[in-house]
Structure formats: structure tokens, C-alpha cells
Design a protein around this motif. Structure first.
Motif, mmCIF file in Angstrom:
data_model
loop_
_atom_site.group_PDB
_atom_site.id
_atom_site.type_symbol
_atom_site.label_atom_id
_atom_site.label_comp_id
_atom_site.label_asym_id
_atom_site.label_seq_id
_atom_site.Cartn_x
_atom_site.Cartn_y
_atom_site.Cartn_z
ATOM 1 N N ALA A 118 -111.306 15.548 -10.267
ATOM 2 C CA ALA A 118 -110.913 16.881 -10.738
ATOM 3 C C ALA A 118 -109.795 16.813 -11.774
ATOM 4 C CB ALA A 118 -110.467 17.752 -9.563
ATOM 5 N N ASP A 119 -109.162 15.675 -11.908
ATOM 6 C CA ASP A 119 -108.060 15.529 -12.864
ATOM 7 C C ASP A 119 -108.606 15.583 -14.285
ATOM 8 O OD1 ASP A 119 -105.089 14.571 -13.186
ATOM 9 O OD2 ASP A 119 -106.289 13.375 -14.580
ATOM 10 N N ILE A 120 -108.007 16.416 -15.106
ATOM 11 C CA ILE A 120 -108.511 16.602 -16.472
ATOM 12 C C ILE A 120 -108.467 15.303 -17.276
ATOM 13 C CG2 ILE A 120 -106.336 17.414 -17.457
ATOM 14 C CD1 ILE A 120 -108.080 19.396 -19.134
ATOM 15 N N LYS A 121 -107.474 14.482 -17.043
ATOM 16 C CA LYS A 121 -107.398 13.201 -17.754
ATOM 17 C C LYS A 121 -108.610 12.334 -17.407
ATOM 18 C CE LYS A 121 -104.572 9.168 -18.540
ATOM 19 N NZ LYS A 121 -103.449 8.361 -18.113
ATOM 20 N N ASN A 122 -108.978 12.302 -16.145
ATOM 21 C CA ASN A 122 -110.146 11.524 -15.730
ATOM 22 C C ASN A 122 -111.429 12.093 -16.331
ATOM 23 O OD1 ASN A 122 -108.560 9.795 -14.242
ATOM 24 N ND2 ASN A 122 -108.866 10.883 -12.327
ATOM 25 N N GLN A 123 -111.540 13.407 -16.377
ATOM 26 C CA GLN A 123 -112.742 14.015 -16.941
ATOM 27 C C GLN A 123 -112.843 13.772 -18.443
ATOM 28 O OE1 GLN A 123 -113.848 17.930 -15.625
ATOM 29 N NE2 GLN A 123 -113.287 17.461 -13.511
ATOM 30 N N LEU A 124 -111.719 13.790 -19.125
ATOM 31 C CA LEU A 124 -111.746 13.487 -20.555
ATOM 32 C C LEU A 124 -112.109 12.024 -20.787
ATOM 33 C CD1 LEU A 124 -108.681 15.547 -21.782
ATOM 34 C CD2 LEU A 124 -111.107 16.025 -22.177
ATOM 35 N N ASP A 125 -111.592 11.160 -19.950
ATOM 36 C CA ASP A 125 -111.957 9.756 -20.026
ATOM 37 C C ASP A 125 -113.463 9.579 -19.791
ATOM 38 O OD1 ASP A 125 -111.235 6.811 -19.978
ATOM 39 O OD2 ASP A 125 -112.073 7.031 -17.956
ATOM 40 N N TYR A 126 -113.997 10.313 -18.824
ATOM 41 C CA TYR A 126 -115.425 10.216 -18.533
ATOM 42 C C TYR A 126 -116.269 10.807 -19.664
ATOM 43 C CZ TYR A 126 -119.808 10.202 -16.018
ATOM 44 O OH TYR A 126 -121.107 9.961 -15.656
ATOM 45 N N LEU A 127 -115.814 11.912 -20.224
ATOM 46 C CA LEU A 127 -116.503 12.509 -21.366
ATOM 47 C C LEU A 127 -116.587 11.487 -22.505
ATOM 48 C CD1 LEU A 127 -117.687 15.085 -22.796
ATOM 49 C CD2 LEU A 127 -115.353 15.511 -23.585
ATOM 50 N N TRP A 128 -115.474 10.832 -22.787
ATOM 51 C CA TRP A 128 -115.447 9.845 -23.857
ATOM 52 C C TRP A 128 -116.367 8.656 -23.524
ATOM 53 C CZ3 TRP A 128 -114.423 10.426 -28.625
ATOM 54 C CH2 TRP A 128 -114.298 9.307 -29.448
ATOM 55 N N TYR A 129 -116.359 8.252 -22.269
ATOM 56 C CA TYR A 129 -117.233 7.176 -21.795
ATOM 57 C C TYR A 129 -118.695 7.542 -22.041
ATOM 58 C CZ TYR A 129 -119.481 4.196 -18.209
ATOM 59 O OH TYR A 129 -120.293 3.328 -17.534
ATOM 60 N N GLU A 130 -119.070 8.766 -21.711
ATOM 61 C CA GLU A 130 -120.439 9.213 -21.958
ATOM 62 C C GLU A 130 -120.746 9.280 -23.459
ATOM 63 O OE1 GLU A 130 -122.365 11.828 -18.435
ATOM 64 O OE2 GLU A 130 -121.277 12.942 -19.969
ATOM 65 N N LEU A 131 -119.788 9.772 -24.229
ATOM 66 C CA LEU A 131 -120.008 9.915 -25.676
ATOM 67 C C LEU A 131 -120.153 8.569 -26.378
ATOM 68 C CD1 LEU A 131 -117.495 12.776 -26.541
ATOM 69 C CD2 LEU A 131 -119.982 12.858 -26.819
ATOM 70 N N THR A 132 -119.455 7.566 -25.906
ATOM 71 C CA THR A 132 -119.383 6.315 -26.662
ATOM 72 C C THR A 132 -120.086 5.121 -26.025
ATOM 73 O OG1 THR A 132 -117.248 5.761 -25.651
ATOM 74 C CG2 THR A 132 -117.205 6.982 -27.741
ATOM 75 N N GLU A 133 -120.260 5.120 -24.714
ATOM 76 C CA GLU A 133 -120.806 3.933 -24.067
ATOM 77 C C GLU A 133 -122.134 4.141 -23.350
ATOM 78 O OE1 GLU A 133 -117.941 1.579 -21.851
ATOM 79 O OE2 GLU A 133 -116.328 2.553 -22.968
ATOM 80 N N LEU A 134 -122.413 5.331 -22.883
ATOM 81 C CA LEU A 134 -123.611 5.532 -22.074
ATOM 82 C C LEU A 134 -124.827 5.993 -22.860
ATOM 83 C CD1 LEU A 134 -122.311 7.088 -18.732
ATOM 84 C CD2 LEU A 134 -122.909 4.725 -19.247
ATOM 85 N N GLU A 135 -124.668 6.211 -24.143
ATOM 86 C CA GLU A 135 -125.779 6.667 -24.971
ATOM 87 C C GLU A 135 -126.462 7.894 -24.360
ATOM 88 O OE1 GLU A 135 -128.341 3.444 -26.176
ATOM 89 O OE2 GLU A 135 -126.637 2.093 -26.367
ATOM 90 N N MET A 136 -125.691 8.916 -24.120
ATOM 91 C CA MET A 136 -126.174 10.145 -23.488
ATOM 92 C C MET A 136 -126.854 11.096 -24.470
ATOM 93 S SD MET A 136 -125.517 9.586 -20.359
ATOM 94 C CE MET A 136 -126.037 11.157 -19.739
ATOM 95 N N TRP A 137 -126.714 10.850 -25.764
ATOM 96 C CA TRP A 137 -127.278 11.749 -26.768
ATOM 97 C C TRP A 137 -128.803 11.681 -26.770
ATOM 98 C CZ3 TRP A 137 -124.433 15.104 -29.646
ATOM 99 C CH2 TRP A 137 -123.054 14.906 -29.679
ATOM 100 N N THR A 138 -129.451 12.813 -27.036
ATOM 101 C CA THR A 138 -130.909 12.857 -27.143
ATOM 102 C C THR A 138 -131.311 13.520 -28.454
ATOM 103 O OG1 THR A 138 -131.085 15.014 -26.049
ATOM 104 C CG2 THR A 138 -131.195 13.069 -24.638
ATOM 105 N N GLY A 139 -132.529 13.277 -28.878
ATOM 106 C CA GLY A 139 -133.142 13.994 -29.987
ATOM 107 C C GLY A 139 -132.522 13.829 -31.357
ATOM 108 N N GLY A 140 -131.776 12.775 -31.605
ATOM 109 C CA GLY A 140 -131.186 12.570 -32.919
ATOM 110 C C GLY A 140 -129.995 13.478 -33.215
ATOM 111 N N TYR A 141 -129.533 14.202 -32.226
ATOM 112 C CA TYR A 141 -128.429 15.136 -32.452
ATOM 113 C C TYR A 141 -127.090 14.444 -32.673
ATOM 114 C CZ TYR A 141 -131.399 19.077 -31.182
ATOM 115 O OH TYR A 141 -132.375 20.028 -31.162
#
Length: 187
Positions: A118-141
């Protein structure tokens, strides 16, 4: 446009507490006029339900990661639509959780990764992790998001390619993004 967005926010969330708004305006003025104060604001990391404080935290976090104002405000508009920038919020059905309303496998990974998800710092870290390492993007967006100079295109790209919202409500996401773009125009 600013007045229109303000009216939309008042309709959606009621009349703001004037005392709190005065404090918020003072903080913004200090951020613009006094760089020392800016550094103090950028160091806050504890979770909070204060929308303005969380918006500042998100803005600063993404800015420090190298994102530009259009990208940051597109993300802010999307996150505001998802959670009201409250890292502790859960959907009434229990599926979505946190700033990005992570659900299913994405939520499970967030909850498993941190002792205090629930800590915002952890969620921002996770958001960045998804954006940069997990290849979460779809459809060429992803390419559109990182290369556009249009706030509207960035909002749509983030919503469709990263958030993948069930009911996108792009007009609301764009209105929130424009609000933040205007709020942070001097930063």
C-alpha cells in the motif's frame, strides 16, 4: 480550459476544503519560486491519501526516471481515473488494487513483491518495474506513448496499451491529464 476542468473536478468530487486548497496553492507557489522547497517536497515518500501530495510524488518520481511532462501527465490522468491517486484503494469487487488498480496476475505480483504494497513508494517502484522490465505494453502503444508530443495521444496510448481499462472513459482521463499538465506547467 482550466475553469472547465475545475468544474469537472468539483462535479465529480464536490467543493474542495478551502483551507486545504490554500495550503496546496502555497506549496505549488513555493515549488515554483523556491528551489530549496522543491527539493524538500521531492523527498516525501510515505503513503498518503492526500491527492495533491500523491500527485507531486508521482510527478517527481517519473520526472527523476527521465519522463517528460506529457508522459507524466498522461500517466497522472490515467492513475487519477483508476484510483483517485490513492495507493490504498481497492475496487468494491476486490479485483483492482492501488494506484493503477492492478488486478489478477499483476495484483498478485505487486502483493508478493512488497511487505507493504500500500506504500506509494512501493507502488511507484512497481509501476516503473512494469513499464521497463516486464514488457506489459500491448498493441504497439508503447512506441506511441514514448514518442508523441500530444497529451491526448499519450493518454490514449497509456490507457489502451498499459492500463487496458475495461471501460476506458478516455474523456475523463484526458481531462485529468490536462488538469495536471496545467498544474505543473511551471515546474
Amino acid at each position: 480550459l482550466i475553469l472547465f476542468n475545475l468544474i469537472l473536478l468539483i462535479i465529480a468530487f464536490g467543493i474542495p476544503d478551502l483551507k486545504q486548497e490554500f495550503i496546496t496553492i502555497s506549496v505549488i507557489e513555493n515549488r515554483i519560486n523556491k528551489p530549496v522547497s522543491l527539493e524538500v517536497n521531492r523527498s516525501r515518500v510515505n503513503a498518503s491519501r492526500d491527492i495533491k501530495t500523491n500527485a507531486d510524488r508521482i510527478y517527481v518520481f517519473l520526472e527523476q526516471k527521465g519522463m517528460n511532462k506529457i508522459q507524466i501527465c498522461a500517466i497522472l490522468g490515467n492513475l487519477y481515473q483508476e484510483s483517485g491517486l490513492n495507493p490504498e484503494i481497492s475496487e468494491s469487487n476486490g479485483i483492482g488494487y492501488g494506484l493503477a488498480q492492478w488486478s489478477f496476475e499483476r495484483k498478485s505480483k505487486l502483493l508478493a513483491k512488497y511487505d507493504n504494497p500500500a506504500d506509494i513508494k512501493n507502488q511507484l517502484d512497481y509501476l516503473w518495474y512494469e513499464l521497463t522490465e516486464l514488457e506489459m505494453w500491448t498493441g504497439g502503444y508503447e512506441n506511441i506513448f514514448y514518442n508523441t508530443t500530444s497529451l491526448k495521444e499519450a493518454v490514449i496510448a497509456f490507457c489502451n496499451g498499459f492500463e487496458r481499462a475495461g471501460i476506458p472513459m478516455i474523456d475523463k482521463r484526458l481531462a485529468y491529464a490536462e488538469y495536471y499538465f496545467n498544474l505543473y506547467k511551471e515546474v
